[in-house]
Motif scaffolding. Structure first.
Motif, PDB file in Angstrom:
ATOM      1  N   GLN A 172       0.813  -1.223   0.000  1.00 43.90           N
ATOM      2  CA  GLN A 172       0.000   0.000   0.000  1.00 43.90           C
ATOM      3  C   GLN A 172       0.847   1.275   0.000  1.00 43.90           C
ATOM      4  N   LYS A 173       2.093   1.156  -0.457  1.00 41.27           N
ATOM      5  CA  LYS A 173       2.986   2.312  -0.501  1.00 41.27           C
ATOM      6  C   LYS A 173       3.027   2.900  -1.913  1.00 41.27           C
ATOM      7  N   CYS A 174       3.263   4.206  -1.974  1.00 40.13           N
ATOM      8  CA  CYS A 174       3.366   4.883  -3.260  1.00 40.13           C
ATOM      9  C   CYS A 174       4.732   4.585  -3.887  1.00 40.13           C
ATOM     10  N   LEU A 175       4.701   4.009  -5.094  1.00 43.58           N
ATOM     11  CA  LEU A 175       5.945   3.660  -5.786  1.00 43.58           C
ATOM     12  C   LEU A 175       6.479   4.833  -6.601  1.00 43.58           C
ATOM     13  N   CYS A 176       5.567   5.659  -7.084  1.00 46.10           N
ATOM     14  CA  CYS A 176       5.978   6.774  -7.940  1.00 46.10           C
ATOM     15  C   CYS A 176       4.806   7.731  -8.108  1.00 46.10           C
ATOM     16  N   GLU A 177       5.099   9.004  -8.306  1.00 46.72           N
ATOM     17  CA  GLU A 177       4.072   9.968  -8.681  1.00 46.72           C
ATOM     18  C   GLU A 177       4.668  10.942  -9.683  1.00 46.72           C
ATOM     19  N   LYS A 209      -3.272  11.972 -23.386  1.00 46.74           N
ATOM     20  CA  LYS A 209      -1.848  11.657 -23.479  1.00 46.74           C
ATOM     21  C   LYS A 209      -1.618  10.153 -23.369  1.00 46.74           C
ATOM     22  N   MET A 210      -0.583   9.688 -24.074  1.00 46.61           N
ATOM     23  CA  MET A 210      -0.170   8.281 -23.998  1.00 46.61           C
ATOM     24  C   MET A 210       1.231   8.219 -23.406  1.00 46.61           C
ATOM     25  N   TRP A 211       1.407   7.285 -22.463  1.00 48.51           N
ATOM     26  CA  TRP A 211       2.663   7.158 -21.736  1.00 48.51           C
ATOM     27  C   TRP A 211       3.175   5.723 -21.832  1.00 48.51           C
ATOM     28  N   ASN A 212       4.491   5.600 -21.874  1.00 47.49           N
ATOM     29  CA  ASN A 212       5.124   4.277 -21.845  1.00 47.49           C
ATOM     30  C   ASN A 212       5.727   4.047 -20.461  1.00 47.49           C
ATOM     31  N   LEU A 213       5.329   2.949 -19.810  1.00 53.03           N
ATOM     32  CA  LEU A 213       5.806   2.664 -18.451  1.00 53.03           C
ATOM     33  C   LEU A 213       6.698   1.437 -18.463  1.00 53.03           C
ATOM     34  N   ASP A 214       7.935   1.609 -18.005  1.00 55.32           N
ATOM     35  CA  ASP A 214       8.870   0.496 -17.821  1.00 55.32           C
ATOM     36  C   ASP A 214       8.738   0.015 -16.380  1.00 55.32           C
ATOM     37  N   LEU A 215       8.189  -1.184 -16.195  1.00 56.30           N
ATOM     38  CA  LEU A 215       7.941  -1.684 -14.844  1.00 56.30           C
ATOM     39  C   LEU A 215       9.230  -1.900 -14.061  1.00 56.30           C
ATOM     40  N   LYS A 217      11.681   0.103 -14.131  1.00 54.34           N
ATOM     41  CA  LYS A 217      12.115   1.431 -13.689  1.00 54.34           C
ATOM     42  C   LYS A 217      10.903   2.271 -13.311  1.00 54.34           C
ATOM     43  N   ILE A 218       9.964   1.652 -12.605  1.00 52.96           N
ATOM     44  CA  ILE A 218       8.697   2.319 -12.295  1.00 52.96           C
ATOM     45  C   ILE A 218       8.888   3.554 -11.422  1.00 52.96           C
ATOM     46  N   ARG A 219       9.935   3.566 -10.603  1.00 57.71           N
ATOM     47  CA  ARG A 219      10.188   4.720  -9.724  1.00 57.71           C
ATOM     48  C   ARG A 219      10.617   5.959 -10.520  1.00 57.71           C
ATOM     49  N   ASP A 220      11.087   5.745 -11.762  1.00 58.55           N
ATOM     50  CA  ASP A 220      11.463   6.876 -12.610  1.00 58.55           C
ATOM     51  C   ASP A 220      10.250   7.503 -13.291  1.00 58.55           C
TER      52      ASP A 220
END
Length: 312
Positions: A172-177, A209-215, A217-220
């Protein structure tokens, strides 16, 4: 409900089963559609003939959200009667009712169907399917407007601000914002294609908007792929994935690969045939006896002499 043909870009017709405003729509594959409305009904539609297979009086108040299990056998719904209801879609009946302390406005299954989440104002409760109990709670500062499972254990949450936050369902912690828009985000959609996790966002600022997420490097945070300004005040978002074109593209690649393999096999077969034909000719030439011209002439003379001696 208005039905549109996305390939032909024309209106296909209208469905008139409900008596109130439609509040929730969800497809199961390409065969069925579930709709919920302010009249408290959940309707199950056959998308081949667009007929209503079943109409269920689901809630005493409005249906605020519904979600179909990945198996297609169960569905969840929440309404303004402060209940969470589980539906047996095989038999078209209620399977379980849970009372909530407040009205939930969003409910979602995880991709593996092992957990589900409900959203009440700024709070996300995470449930396990096998126990139907809360295993964790995520609380944000602003009211949550949209939520999406990126994986079975990662949630993307957007509220009444310009930020998107990724949370772990386990801790339940925030990994990235990250700041996605200049105004409040109204909806999020995500899908995976060719190994890429793509996130689509819509905001009141009019941008999609469309975004690419690298799991890994999710913190980036995700990287922006593209954006479009609709110049409209957006309230929701739906993404159409042309599965038929993707399947055709894959089948064309497979067909091309198969043709190349067949051509390669044919080439090898021709090479082998030429090799064995050449070898056979050489062997036959070696076996063939070549008789000199003198030997050919001498043989009949010897036969003639033998005949004369026998007559004498």
């Amino acid at each position: 409900m208005q039905i549109y043909d996305m390939k032909k870009k024309i209106e296909h017709g209208a469905l008139l089963q409900h008596n109130g405003t439609i509040t929730s729509l969800e497809f199961y594959g390409t065969s069925h559609l579930l709709s919920g409305a302010e009249d408290g009904l959940i309707c199950i539609w056959n998308t081949k003939r667009w007929e209503c297979l079943k109409s269920i009086k689901a809630h005493k108040g409005h249906v605020t959200s519904l979600s179909i299990h990945p198996s297609g056998k169960l569905a969840l719904s929440v309404g303004t009667d402060k209940t969470l209801r589980t539906w047996n879609l095989v038999e078209g009946r209620s399977a379980f009712i849970k009372n909530l302390k407040q009205n939930a406005h969003i409910i979602k299954w995880s991709p593996d169907g092992e957990k589900y989440v409900t959203v009440i104002a700024n709070k996300v409760d995470i449930y396990r399917l096998d126990t139907a109990s809360i295993t964790g709670t995520i609380t944000t500062e602003k009211r949550i407007s949209s939520l999406r499972f990126i994986t079975d254990s990662v949630l993307a949450i957007a509220g009444d601000d310009e930020m998107i936050r990724f949370y772990s369902c386990d801790s339940q912690k925030c990994l990235c914002e990250f700041k996605a828009h200049e105004n409040r985000i109204k909806d999020i959609y995500s899908f995976e294609r060719e190994g890429q996790h793509v996130i689509v966002t819509a905001s009141s600022d009019g941008y999609i908007k469309m975004w690419n997420l690298d799991l890994d490097k999710i913190r980036d945070g995700p990287s922006l792929l593209c954006e479009v300004n609709t110049k409209a005040r957006l309230t929701c978002l739906a993404v159409w994935l042309d599965q038929a074109s993707e399947m055709k593209e894959n089948s064309d690649k497979t067909a091309t690969s198969s043709q190349e393999t067949e051509d390669e096999k044919s080439s090898i077969a021709r090479t082998n045939k030429d090799f064995w034909t050449t070898k056979r000719v050489k062997i036959l030439k070696r076996k063939r006896k070549i008789i000199p011209e003198k030997q050919k002439l001498a043989a009949p003379v010897q036969k003639k002499k033998k005949k004369q001696n026998s007559l004498a």
